[in-house]
Design a protein around this motif. Structure first.
Motif, PDB file in Angstrom:
ATOM      1  N   TRP A 126      -5.886  29.223 -80.753  1.00 18.30           N
ATOM      2  CA  TRP A 126      -6.972  28.483 -81.368  1.00 18.30           C
ATOM      3  C   TRP A 126      -7.184  27.180 -80.593  1.00 18.30           C
ATOM      4  CZ3 TRP A 126      -2.823  31.281 -83.275  1.00 18.30           C
ATOM      5  CH2 TRP A 126      -3.157  31.914 -84.381  1.00 18.30           C
ATOM      6  N   ARG A 127      -8.773  26.739 -80.600  1.00 19.03           N
ATOM      7  CA  ARG A 127      -8.972  25.480 -80.271  1.00 19.03           C
ATOM      8  C   ARG A 127      -8.400  24.498 -80.854  1.00 19.03           C
ATOM      9  NH1 ARG A 127     -15.585  26.762 -79.851  1.00 19.03           N
ATOM     10  NH2 ARG A 127     -15.402  28.527 -78.201  1.00 19.03           N
ATOM     11  N   SER A 128      -8.159  23.433 -80.053  1.00 18.59           N
ATOM     12  CA  SER A 128      -7.581  22.163 -80.529  1.00 18.59           C
ATOM     13  C   SER A 128      -8.121  21.095 -79.737  1.00 18.59           C
ATOM     14  CB  SER A 128      -6.227  22.116 -80.730  1.00 18.59           C
ATOM     15  OG  SER A 128      -5.521  21.833 -79.542  1.00 18.59           O
ATOM     16  N   PRO A 129      -7.851  19.973 -80.021  1.00 17.16           N
ATOM     17  CA  PRO A 129      -8.336  18.502 -79.317  1.00 17.16           C
ATOM     18  C   PRO A 129      -7.458  18.521 -78.267  1.00 17.16           C
ATOM     19  CG  PRO A 129      -7.858  17.843 -81.737  1.00 17.16           C
ATOM     20  CD  PRO A 129      -7.544  19.205 -81.538  1.00 17.16           C
ATOM     21  N   TRP A 130      -6.358  19.219 -77.885  1.00 13.20           N
ATOM     22  CA  TRP A 130      -5.401  19.057 -76.904  1.00 13.20           C
ATOM     23  C   TRP A 130      -5.635  20.285 -75.770  1.00 13.20           C
ATOM     24  CZ3 TRP A 130      -3.754  19.664 -81.810  1.00 13.20           C
ATOM     25  CH2 TRP A 130      -4.050  18.302 -82.646  1.00 13.20           C
ATOM     26  N   GLY A 131      -6.316  21.027 -76.304  1.00 14.88           N
ATOM     27  CA  GLY A 131      -6.519  22.387 -75.536  1.00 14.88           C
ATOM     28  C   GLY A 131      -6.261  23.941 -76.610  1.00 14.88           C
ATOM     29  N   THR A 132      -6.969  24.952 -75.912  1.00 15.12           N
ATOM     30  CA  THR A 132      -6.630  26.220 -76.655  1.00 15.12           C
ATOM     31  C   THR A 132      -5.124  26.196 -76.653  1.00 15.12           C
ATOM     32  OG1 THR A 132      -8.952  26.770 -76.051  1.00 15.12           O
ATOM     33  CG2 THR A 132      -7.019  28.731 -76.853  1.00 15.12           C
ATOM     34  N   GLY A 133      -4.538  26.860 -77.799  1.00  9.37           N
ATOM     35  CA  GLY A 133      -3.232  27.079 -77.997  1.00  9.37           C
ATOM     36  C   GLY A 133      -2.755  27.414 -79.334  1.00  9.37           C
ATOM     37  N   ARG A 134      -1.598  27.395 -79.665  1.00  8.81           N
ATOM     38  CA  ARG A 134      -0.863  27.899 -81.005  1.00  8.81           C
ATOM     39  C   ARG A 134       0.161  26.928 -81.502  1.00  8.81           C
ATOM     40  NH1 ARG A 134       3.771  30.738 -80.198  1.00  8.81           N
ATOM     41  NH2 ARG A 134       4.108  31.525 -77.914  1.00  8.81           N
ATOM     42  N   PRO A 135       0.188  26.902 -82.656  1.00  9.46           N
ATOM     43  CA  PRO A 135       1.327  25.865 -83.086  1.00  9.46           C
ATOM     44  C   PRO A 135       2.750  26.106 -82.847  1.00  9.46           C
ATOM     45  CG  PRO A 135       0.641  27.288 -84.878  1.00  9.46           C
ATOM     46  CD  PRO A 135      -0.223  27.673 -83.605  1.00  9.46           C
ATOM     47  N   GLY A 136       3.559  25.149 -82.840  1.00 10.58           N
ATOM     48  CA  GLY A 136       5.086  25.542 -82.892  1.00 10.58           C
ATOM     49  C   GLY A 136       5.547  25.884 -84.134  1.00 10.58           C
ATOM     50  N   TRP A 137       6.677  26.305 -84.045  1.00 15.19           N
ATOM     51  CA  TRP A 137       7.153  27.001 -85.445  1.00 15.19           C
ATOM     52  C   TRP A 137       7.483  25.991 -86.462  1.00 15.19           C
ATOM     53  CZ3 TRP A 137      13.206  27.956 -85.883  1.00 15.19           C
ATOM     54  CH2 TRP A 137      13.266  28.619 -86.994  1.00 15.19           C
ATOM     55  N   HIS A 138       8.022  24.701 -86.294  1.00 17.41           N
ATOM     56  CA  HIS A 138       8.316  23.720 -87.240  1.00 17.41           C
ATOM     57  C   HIS A 138       7.082  23.268 -88.025  1.00 17.41           C
ATOM     58  CE1 HIS A 138      11.848  24.309 -84.996  1.00 17.41           C
ATOM     59  NE2 HIS A 138      11.446  23.693 -83.893  1.00 17.41           N
ATOM     60  N   ILE A 139       5.871  22.916 -87.065  1.00 17.76           N
ATOM     61  CA  ILE A 139       4.824  22.310 -87.654  1.00 17.76           C
ATOM     62  C   ILE A 139       4.030  23.539 -88.801  1.00 17.76           C
ATOM     63  CG2 ILE A 139       3.089  23.252 -86.154  1.00 17.76           C
ATOM     64  CD1 ILE A 139       3.414  19.772 -87.544  1.00 17.76           C
ATOM     65  N   GLU A 140       4.581  24.886 -88.651  1.00 18.52           N
ATOM     66  CA  GLU A 140       3.759  25.634 -89.457  1.00 18.52           C
ATOM     67  C   GLU A 140       4.407  25.178 -91.139  1.00 18.52           C
ATOM     68  OE1 GLU A 140       3.529  29.214 -86.457  1.00 18.52           O
ATOM     69  OE2 GLU A 140       4.758  29.326 -87.882  1.00 18.52           O
ATOM     70  N   CYS A 141       5.655  25.241 -91.160  1.00 18.98           N
ATOM     71  CA  CYS A 141       5.986  24.831 -92.571  1.00 18.98           C
ATOM     72  C   CYS A 141       5.824  23.597 -93.124  1.00 18.98           C
ATOM     73  CB  CYS A 141       7.642  24.956 -92.632  1.00 18.98           C
ATOM     74  SG  CYS A 141       8.195  26.918 -92.548  1.00 18.98           S
ATOM     75  N   SER A 142       5.774  22.658 -92.236  1.00 21.55           N
ATOM     76  CA  SER A 142       5.244  21.231 -92.925  1.00 21.55           C
ATOM     77  C   SER A 142       3.884  21.376 -93.549  1.00 21.55           C
ATOM     78  CB  SER A 142       5.355  20.194 -91.648  1.00 21.55           C
ATOM     79  OG  SER A 142       6.711  19.839 -91.618  1.00 21.55           O
ATOM     80  N   ALA A 143       2.965  22.153 -92.599  1.00 22.28           N
ATOM     81  CA  ALA A 143       1.881  22.248 -93.149  1.00 22.28           C
ATOM     82  C   ALA A 143       1.327  22.752 -94.459  1.00 22.28           C
ATOM     83  CB  ALA A 143       0.724  22.693 -91.924  1.00 22.28           C
ATOM     84  N   MET A 144       2.214  24.090 -94.395  1.00 23.83           N
ATOM     85  CA  MET A 144       1.981  25.024 -95.677  1.00 23.83           C
ATOM     86  C   MET A 144       2.734  24.373 -96.882  1.00 23.83           C
ATOM     87  SD  MET A 144       2.254  28.978 -94.045  1.00 23.83           S
ATOM     88  CE  MET A 144       3.692  28.644 -92.865  1.00 23.83           C
ATOM     89  N   ALA A 145       3.708  23.698 -96.610  1.00 24.72           N
ATOM     90  CA  ALA A 145       4.360  23.048 -97.810  1.00 24.72           C
ATOM     91  C   ALA A 145       3.479  21.989 -98.417  1.00 24.72           C
ATOM     92  CB  ALA A 145       5.708  22.321 -97.331  1.00 24.72           C
ATOM     93  N   LYS A 146       2.818  21.159 -97.607  1.00 24.62           N
ATOM     94  CA  LYS A 146       2.003  20.105 -97.994  1.00 24.62           C
ATOM     95  C   LYS A 146       0.606  20.769 -98.521  1.00 24.62           C
ATOM     96  CE  LYS A 146      -0.353  16.057 -96.607  1.00 24.62           C
ATOM     97  NZ  LYS A 146      -0.703  14.924 -95.507  1.00 24.62           N
ATOM     98  N   ARG A 147       0.092  21.619 -98.064  1.00 24.58           N
ATOM     99  CA  ARG A 147      -1.114  22.272 -98.346  1.00 24.58           C
ATOM    100  C   ARG A 147      -0.993  23.061 -99.953  1.00 24.58           C
ATOM    101  NH1 ARG A 147      -4.710  27.170 -95.525  1.00 24.58           N
ATOM    102  NH2 ARG A 147      -6.301  27.023 -96.787  1.00 24.58           N
ATOM    103  N   TYR A 148       0.126  23.605-100.208  1.00 28.18           N
ATOM    104  CA  TYR A 148       0.256  24.386-101.260  1.00 28.18           C
ATOM    105  C   TYR A 148       1.153  23.422-102.635  1.00 28.18           C
ATOM    106  CZ  TYR A 148      -1.821  28.330 -99.135  1.00 28.18           C
ATOM    107  OH  TYR A 148      -2.712  29.042 -98.658  1.00 28.18           O
ATOM    108  N   LEU A 149       1.995  22.398-101.991  1.00 25.37           N
ATOM    109  CA  LEU A 149       2.728  21.778-103.099  1.00 25.37           C
ATOM    110  C   LEU A 149       2.274  20.257-103.055  1.00 25.37           C
ATOM    111  CD1 LEU A 149       5.968  23.410-102.717  1.00 25.37           C
ATOM    112  CD2 LEU A 149       4.499  23.841-104.327  1.00 25.37           C
ATOM    113  N   GLY A 150       1.695  19.704-102.289  1.00 21.96           N
ATOM    114  CA  GLY A 150       1.523  18.218-101.963  1.00 21.96           C
ATOM    115  C   GLY A 150       2.234  17.660-101.148  1.00 21.96           C
ATOM    116  N   ALA A 151       2.052  16.344-100.805  1.00 26.21           N
ATOM    117  CA  ALA A 151       2.893  15.390 -99.833  1.00 26.21           C
ATOM    118  C   ALA A 151       4.427  15.383-100.271  1.00 26.21           C
ATOM    119  CB  ALA A 151       2.187  14.023 -99.608  1.00 26.21           C
TER     120      ALA A 151
END
Length: 479
Positions: free
Chosen positions: A198-223
């Protein structure tokens, strides 16, 4: 009664005080869909299914999120030209879903895939860079790392110091400030599929494993949310890193960290990387799914569970005793229609909950003490059978409703997979036994006592018990 849960971060039992008593929020790390589920994956999901059911009973509403990691190093490695990574991920996701459903694990409220939340991951990464807790790699690779020494609380979940930790092996270490820094974003590589970036400000790439859960937890349950769950093997580095990056980004994140014990083989963790695993599909072919559920639930969720053939046999016998009691008690209940109304509870999701024994509730409130709760259940089965033998139909019916309530909470009420799995074999067995019962009845009518005894002995030798009642002869498999 107060529900108490063992919190990994506090390293002690804590009274459970939800952020919102009218909506318990819970995030559990789901599968990385690289290959089919082994029985350890099912045990982990079942542990949190049991906790979710108990929370739903106590509080009413539970928002339960279990993610699917559908982009990962191993998923890309296992893909082939004939089955791209996204097709492999979807096929394996379906295998996990089927295994969960077979043993009666309730579907989550939300089951997000990591690939659907990449923008939310990039937002957290940008916040961490802005706050000085993350940095893009200086070698132009497009990688972004979390700076573990910028966060003084790093290591608080697993109670270890940075200097005692192994280096993070999730990205090339050349551009890291510290060996323990972990990847938030991975720059695209020439040997990886173009559609896995995926495109990103730091270059084309993909997420690391750990950031995935942080983002999904916040998106669906809140901070901030109540409970984060997962296996003991996820405490480090995965959950430690989730906690650090979310907290450093300014989120309250999980208030309780709950971890289930692992399935072991000869004392060693069951693992695909070691090769000592048993596929869930093979176990479910060999055993009634409700027997599998019972065997996996019988040990405390935080303990290791070493499964052997005797584990399945013991679970089958225990479940058989419960089912036999239901058959006997329901026949007694049919003879007492007038009494039954006294015990009826309002219809609904938890129809028999008003008759849950207090000691069962105390066991479940004590860090989800399912083994102790099962002891209460079997005590009621024994007392109920005794009441039937004594002709105390009212006591038998009370026990019937209490046992129904308990198996409902534990999901042992012949949900998905149970009765269906017995199918034609059960029908054939019933036909054979009924034929022998008819032959025995004819022999007794003819006063051929020797023949009647031979038939009864043959039935008993097959592990089948006959019960002669005024309404006829009933059979059950010996527990």
């Amino acid at each position: 009664m107060t529900l108490r849960l063992y919190d990994t971060r506090a390293a002690t039992l804590r009274d459970f005080v939800p952020l919102d008593p009218e909506n318990i929020t819970m995030y559990v790390c789901g599968p990385t869909v690289q290959s089919g589920p082994h029985i350890g994956h099912v045990r982990a999901a079942l542990s949190f299914d049991l906790l979710r059911r108990w929370l739903a009973l106590r509080y009413g509403r539970v928002t339960f999120v279990r993610n699917v990691t559908d982009i990962d190093d191993k998923t890309l490695a296992n893909a082939t030209p004939a089955e791209p990574w996204w097709a492999l991920a979807y096929r394996i996701e379906q295998e996990f879903t089927a295994a969960y459903a077979a043993v009666g694990i309730l579907p989550p409220t939300y089951e997000p895939r990591a690939t659907a939340s990449v923008p939310q991951m990039q937002e957290i990464i940008a916040t961490l860079i802005e706050r000085g807790h993350a940095y893009p790699a200086s070698d132009g690779s497009g990688d972004v790392y979390f700076d573990v020494r910028s966060w003084p609380e790093y290591g608080s979940l697993t109670h270890q110091s940075i200097d005692a930790m192994e280096p993070a092996e999730d990205a090339d270490p050349r551009a890291k400030r510290n060996p323990q820094d972990f990847a938030l974003w991975k720059g695209a590589k020439a040997d990886e599929p173009a559609d896995a970036a995926w495109r990103s400000p730091w270059g084309t790439g993909r997420p690391g494993w750990h950031i995935e859960c942080s983002a999904m937890a916040k998106r669906y349950l809140g901070a901030e949310f109540d409970i984060h769950g997962g296996g003991l093997d996820l405490r480090f580095p995965h959950h430690e890193n989730e906690l650090a990056q979310s907290s450093a980004a300014g989120d309250g994140f999980a208030q309780y960290w709950v971890h289930n014990g692992l399935v072991t083989v000869g004392g060693q963790k069951m693992s695909k990387s070691i090769g000592n695993f048993t596929l869930a599909a093979d176990v479910l072919k060999a055993h009634d799914p409700q027997v599998v559920r019972y065997a996996l639930a019988a040990a405390h969720y935080r303990s290791s569970l070493d499964l052997t053939e005797s584990s399945w046999a013991e679970a089958e016998a225990a479940l058989g005793r419960i089912r036999t009691f239901f058959e006997r008690a329901e026949r007694a209940s049919e003879r007492n229609e007038d009494r039954r109304a006294r015990f009826e509870a309002p219809a609904g999701e938890w129809e028999y909950i008003p008759l849950l024994p207090e000691e069962f509730g105390r066991a479940m409130d004590d860090d989800l003490g399912v083994p102790q709760a099962l002891a209460v259940l079997h005590d009621r089965v024994r007392s109920g059978n005794q009441a039937i033998d004594d002709g105390d139909d009212a006591a038998a019916e009370r026990a019937l409703y209490e046992v129904r309530a308990m198996v409902g909470v534990l999901g042992l009420d012949d949900g998905p997979g149970g009765a269906e799995n017995e199918g034609a074999a059960a029908s054939a067995l019933d036909a054979l036994v009924q034929t022998m019962i008819t032959q025995r009845a004819q022999a007794r009518a003819d006063k051929d006592w020797a023949a009647a005894d031979r038939i009864r002995d043959a039935i008993a030798a097959a592990g089948i018990t006959l019960e002669d009642t005024p309404a006829g002869t009933h059979w059950s498999i010996d527990g």
